[in-house]
Design an enzyme around this catalytic site. Structure first.
Site, PDB file in Angstrom:
ATOM      1  N   HIS A  83      21.905   9.321 118.334  1.00 26.99           N
ATOM      2  CA  HIS A  83      22.346  10.695 118.582  1.00 26.99           C
ATOM      3  C   HIS A  83      23.855  10.868 118.445  1.00 26.99           C
ATOM      4  O   HIS A  83      24.343  11.747 117.714  1.00 26.99           O
ATOM      5  CB  HIS A  83      21.895  11.126 119.979  1.00 26.99           C
ATOM      6  CG  HIS A  83      22.050  12.579 120.268  1.00 26.99           C
ATOM      7  ND1 HIS A  83      23.168  13.113 120.859  1.00 26.99           N
ATOM      8  CD2 HIS A  83      21.210  13.618 120.055  1.00 26.99           C
ATOM      9  CE1 HIS A  83      23.014  14.422 121.004  1.00 26.99           C
ATOM     10  NE2 HIS A  83      21.835  14.753 120.527  1.00 26.99           N
TER      11      HIS A  83
ATOM     12  N   SER B   2      22.014  20.240 119.066  1.00 32.34           N
ATOM     13  CA  SER B   2      22.918  19.090 119.028  1.00 32.34           C
ATOM     14  C   SER B   2      23.652  19.009 117.701  1.00 32.34           C
ATOM     15  O   SER B   2      24.766  18.480 117.623  1.00 32.34           O
ATOM     16  CB  SER B   2      22.144  17.778 119.234  1.00 32.34           C
ATOM     17  OG  SER B   2      21.867  17.550 120.583  1.00 32.34           O
TER      18      SER B   2
ATOM     19  N   ASP C 219      29.018  11.647 124.149  1.00 29.33           N
ATOM     20  CA  ASP C 219      27.622  11.589 123.725  1.00 29.33           C
ATOM     21  C   ASP C 219      27.045  10.222 124.094  1.00 29.33           C
ATOM     22  O   ASP C 219      27.488   9.605 125.069  1.00 29.33           O
ATOM     23  CB  ASP C 219      27.525  11.857 122.218  1.00 29.33           C
ATOM     24  CG  ASP C 219      26.229  12.535 121.827  1.00 29.33           C
ATOM     25  OD1 ASP C 219      25.203  11.834 121.766  1.00 29.33           O
ATOM     26  OD2 ASP C 219      26.237  13.751 121.590  1.00 29.33           O
TER      27      ASP C 219
END
Length: 632
Positions: A388, A574, A273
């Site tokens: 994220h 996600s 990621d």
């Protein structure tokens, strides 16, 4: 290739045409045989010339130019619908949406309603079908009435909303209400200017079909929506308040929490990621450690090609190796705390949470000048990238003391205008994919989460934005060449790692990932699982992509960590993908002898099959999968 994290940070902010366009498929058994379009790349390319600025297009004196552009785009759209058999519901539905936007520009209210019905007939998601074109319908019906007025619009919109089954459409109505609270003329103009003016300038006034369609679609916001936002907000506020329902959260009862006292085996899980705040997981003892590497000495102690890879590896935006394991947030006009506040506030507005953060977002956006929109949006984008990976990691490790997170950072671009894709960059990225997969294999990784992806079209769009290629056809060919370099490498990375289960998010574009050639969610490999998103009650979200989804997890207001240790909710596929990784990690912790195929089968067979309009979906059930594993 261009990677995009699959989290919905700016769904409301970036809404440019609330009239909306979702797409559909035409089928006429009596029509003559036409060329079949089975992937988006086979659609013909169209381009247009614009001799004024993007923002000037919406000035009253330039109405003729806007109409001329709209009619050119409409003519090409009708020709494509007539000449090709397009095998994708989303694509044809988007074409009808464009034609509806043109009809509104031409004050052809009945034509708009007719196109809207065609779109609705081809929409597979019930909530999206029911709420499609709500504001546009009210505008058209008002204009067709005997007494067009603000009062008539209010009555019409109220009637349309009152007729909806609230439980089904609640998330969509809340999202529409949120857009009324933050959209302004300056915000929309600033966003259009940031996205498209550089493309116009670099290409000497030439724009592609996609950009032209976006500019035409945005006219609804200026012509109609902004004038009635207060009315819409008031009606939706009353509707939401009077119909408040508590959806049953199906996920809490399905969860399995392992205890350190359980007879478990540590399992290495790779979070591929944007990087992770390792301090959070070091404190919980859930961080993978390479004991052969001495921390922060600038030396490749174990001679594996990576310096200081104590908790994992990292690559910068150019796919070059770096030792920074967390995405570098850099210097921006807003500090990290304020960006976190804004991200949470936008989410709260989208889901009708009246928080202090939501109030601050409303305050800032209501006074945001047009020339500051670009900086504002890019600031939010970089914070989204920065946080994220940590958010994903928290979901992957939750309730599993045996999880050992191996961080693998790749770097997403945050700029509205992306870097120019090149063959050299594609080869570097291809090498990165293969190096990362080899690293996973060498370190005994059992499961990898990939909450990111992209498409061939994203590369072509980036080439246009950077004026690469002399013609649209030349850009198309170059985009395909660049795409295939990375695509082949990523496919090879997965296929050569048969002892690793790769878990990826389907995407947030409400599209068919196979038709659009989205990677890696369109791939089919025995060691790959693709995950879609539902909400807390197990109802399909409006945004989740379709076409190749194995199982679904919760992707709606999912709380997890952000860098620094705070916890806030994010939305998107996600968030659903690492919940499947979480389940896989727990299965492996208690049953380390599971093969990849057995692991994948336990996840799928343990899932609840749920019938929804037009198809059925599988909702993961960790408790049931664990029970099946115990009965082997």
């Amino acid at each position: 290739m261009i990677q995009i994290p699959r989290t919905l940070f700016l769904a409301s902010v970036l809404l440019l045409s609330v009239n909306g366009a979702t797409w559909a498929r035409s089928a006429d058994s009596n029509a003559p045989q036409r060329p079949v379009i089975e992937v988006r790349d086979d659609l013909p390319r169209h381009s247009y010339n614009l001799d004024i600025s993007v923002t000037a297009l919406y000035e009253t004196q330039n109405r003729g130019k806007l109409l001329a552009l709209a009619r050119q785009v409409a003519a090409d759209t009708k020709a494509d619908l007539k000449n090709y058999d397009i095998r994708d519901d989303n694509t044809v539905q988007e074409f009808y949406g464009l034609l509806g936007s043109v009809a509104l520009l031409e004050n052809d209210w009945q034509a708009y309603l007719d196109y809207l019905e065609k779109r609705k007939a081809l929409e597979s998601k019930e909530a999206n079908r029911l709420t499609m074109g709500l504001a546009g319908s009210a505008v058209a019906l008002t204009q067709l009435s005997d007494s067009p007025s603000q009062e008539t619009f209010a009555d019409t919109f109220q009637a349309l909303v009152s007729a909806l089954p609230y439980k089904t459409v609640e998330p969509n109505l809340k999202s529409l209400k949120g857009s009324t609270e933050i959209l302004s003329r300056a915000l929309v103009l600033g966003s259009l200017e940031s996205n498209y003016q550089p493309v116009l300038d670099r290409n000497n006034g030439e724009i592609s079909y996609d950009i032209a369609a976006s500019l035409v679609g945005a006219s609804f916001t200026f012509d109609h929506f902004l004038a009635v936002t207060d009315t819409i907000n008031g009606i939706l506020s009353d509707t939401i308040e009077s119909n408040t329902i508590e959806k049953t959260d199906i996920w809490a009862q399905r969860q399995v929490t392992l205890d350190a006292k359980d007879k478990g085996t540590p399992v290495t899980l790779a979070v591929w990621d944007s990087g992770v705040d390792t301090d959070i997981f070091q404190r919980s003892g859930q961080l993978w450690i390479n004991n052969k590497e001495i921390p922060d000495n600038g030396v490749d102690d174990d001679d594996n090609g990576f310096i200081d890879d104590v908790h994992g590896i990292a690559y910068d935006v150019d796919a070059n190796k770096t030792t920074e394991i967390l995405y570098p947030i850099g210097e921006f006009s807003k500090d990290e705390a304020e960006l976190q506040l804004l991200i949470k506030g936008i989410g709260d507005i989208q889901f009708n949470v009246d928080s202090e953060e939501a109030g601050e977002v409303r305050r800032q956006l209501s006074s945001l000048p047009q020339d500051e929109v670009k900086t504002f949006l890019e600031s939010l984008s970089i914070y989204g990238n920065y946080s994220h990976g940590t958010h994903v990691a928290g979901l992957a490790a939750e309730g599993n003391p045996f999880a050992r997170l191996l961080v693998t950072r790749m770097t997403y671009g945050h700029e509205i205008i992306p870097k120019r894709p090149t063959l050299a960059a594609a080869h570097r990225e291809a090498a990165m994919f293969l190096e990362v997969a080899e690293y996973f294999r060498s370190q005994g990784v059992r499961v990898v989460n990939m909450s990111w992806g992209g498409s061939l079209r994203s590369i072509e769009d980036a080439l246009e934005a950077n004026a690469a290629g002399k013609t649209p056809e030349e850009r198309k060919a170059l985009a395909r060449e660049i795409f295939e370099i990375g695509d082949r490498a990523l496919r090879r990375a997965i296929s050569e790692s048969q002892d690793i289960l790769f878990v990826t998010s389907s995407g947030n574009s409400d599209n068919d990932v196979r038709f659009d050639e989205f990677y890696p969610s369109s791939y089919e490999y025995p060691n790959l699982l693709t995950v879609g998103a539902v909400d807390s009650a197990g109802d399909e979200t409006s945004f989740t992509s379709l076409g190749n989804v194995d199982v679904y997890g919760n992707g709606y207001e999912v709380e997890s960590y952000v860098p620094g240790g705070n916890r806030i909710p994010y939305n998107g596929t996600s968030m659903s993908s690492p919940q499947v990784m979480n389940l896989a990690g727990k299965l492996l912790a208690l049953h380390p002898d599971l093969t990849v195929q057995e692991l994948k089968t336990l996840i799928i067979d343990g899932a609840e099959e749920k019938d929804i309009p037009s198809r059925s979906i599988r909702l993961i059930d960790p408790k049931r999968s664990m029970e099946l594993a115990s009965k082997r």
